[in-house]
Design a protein around this motif. Sequence first.
Motif, PDB file in Angstrom:
ATOM      1  N   GLY A  14      -1.304  -4.255   0.601  1.00 33.56           N
ATOM      2  CA  GLY A  14      -2.132  -3.408   1.445  1.00 33.56           C
ATOM      3  C   GLY A  14      -2.173  -3.923   2.874  1.00 33.56           C
ATOM      4  N   ILE A  48      -2.633   1.292  -3.228  1.00 35.33           N
ATOM      5  CA  ILE A  48      -3.352   0.851  -2.033  1.00 35.33           C
ATOM      6  C   ILE A  48      -4.491   1.826  -1.772  1.00 35.33           C
ATOM      7  N   GLY A  50      -5.900   2.596   1.153  1.00 35.42           N
ATOM      8  CA  GLY A  50      -5.234   3.401   2.176  1.00 35.42           C
ATOM      9  C   GLY A  50      -6.074   4.406   2.933  1.00 35.42           C
ATOM     10  N   ASN A 169      -1.309   3.689   4.491  1.00 39.60           N
ATOM     11  CA  ASN A 169      -0.275   3.441   3.486  1.00 39.60           C
ATOM     12  C   ASN A 169       1.074   3.165   4.147  1.00 39.60           C
ATOM     13  N   ARG A 173       3.516  -0.339   4.297  1.00 40.17           N
ATOM     14  CA  ARG A 173       4.959  -0.350   4.021  1.00 40.17           C
ATOM     15  C   ARG A 173       5.757  -0.833   5.228  1.00 40.17           C
TER      16      ARG A 173
END
Length: 520
Positions: A14, A48, A50, A169, A173
């Motif tokens: 996260g 996550i 998010g 999110n 990544r």
Amino acid sequence: MSHRVNQVVIIGGGTAGWLTAAVLSSQLQSTNKEAVQVTLVESPNIPILGVGEGTWPNLRATLKQIGVSEAEFMKGCDATFKQGALFCNWMKSVNEQTHQYYHPLNTVFHSSYEFSLAPYWLLGHSERSRYDHAVATQSLVCEAGLGPKEKTTPEYQAVQEYSYHLNANKFARFLTKHCTEKLGVKYIQANVLKANRDGDDYVTSVTTDSEQYDAICGDLFVDCSGTTPVLFEQTYHIPWVDISDVILNDTAIAMQVPYADPERDIASHTIMTAQDNGWIWDIGLYNRRGVGHVFSSKHTDIKTAEKQLRDYIGQEAEGLTARVIPLKLGYREKFWHKNCVAIGMSAGFVEPLEASAIYLYDAAAKMLADQFPRTRESMQYVEEKFNRSFNMRMIRTIDFIKLHYCISDRDDSAYWRDNCSNKTIPKALQQRLLHWKEHPPTKYDFDNAWEPFNLDSYLYVLYGMKYQTSLAHNQDGFIYSDKAKAKFRDVSMMADKLVTHLPKHRDLLKKVYQFGFTKI
């Protein structure tokens, strides 16, 4: 014989986990085999959370430090510029006019620590009736729908202070890719089952469900594993300080709303609109809005709160799914214990009103990196400093968030009446508010360099919400009225100039997404 600290293991990904990994690996040079190695262990099947889409300006410095291109970050995370927050309906309407004010990210031509314009505004020396309009240009820039910089301003540089709205999110990544490809972070996907400790109660390794990585050894562990943290709750049972008696909101309903008109203006500020039993956030990303209702389940129910959210959004909410998110409010009694540090939701959470979550993750990661203990023997001193600092930061964050509620004149529901009851207001905040009835806040109210919310932030909220400070007993002591009037004029002149020259926010974003920023 000293115990060297060479291996850092972060449990959980996260935003909290990957931001911590990025800060530690970039500052401690984990690409060098002789230096600290950072390993992050992330569950492949725990999603996550998010929802943290708002940030503070400190993130700009962090992204630059870890070697990220600002344009690539923005494109990779659907990011837009954030210049502050607009608060609507937090006070009663007057003559059917909705009450609103901005908490912008910067002021112009003065620092309230050096020369405060607040008392001179209270004494009527400004031509502007709103405090945020009188002392800063940024509210007017936001109202005009403009961005915080020119199209030719180099990356990370600003004309007006700014941060970002982002897709949390995608940000996680993006950091994953950057950390593993550029910063040498070792990435393991596995579920952590338990922590293993030595005779001195220090964690030496964590056991996972991976056949390849049955036990992951480390010298220092960072717990970013969320609301039921592996180390701080399941291993050490560090108590949780519940704050639900002060911060009443305990649930959020969030929706992702695509733009019906792809060319519509994008606000460069978060919009917070108060409701009967909570408030609604509205954040404009590049390709959608993030909209959510934060509320108290003791004062309303999920069905009613969702209807209010859909009514706020209008036709664009048709067919969209709403996600219900329980909010665990509070913080750990300790944020560092033995050789373990809690960062993220495992450490604490207040509520998303002033977007403090990612700021606190970043601040914790930076303090850990700056004070990094290279031996176990030196940990206790750093642990004590870290715990003092973040205990203070959490308490001050709670006070500032509560300020928005407890000085409102709204009494149209039990929710607002309970928020304004002394039973729910921390004693220290009560004392401050009593003092501020006859003295506007000054630098003497902020004696810690690491307070998350500074003097200017308090002034924006207090006087944006029309807090009554009487200077009748000492108004003759404010002898620099000519200087103050000149600064008020300077703010107005600069606002006029900025409104003329700064580009529309969406136009600026299009340029950034297509061409990037001017290189320094």
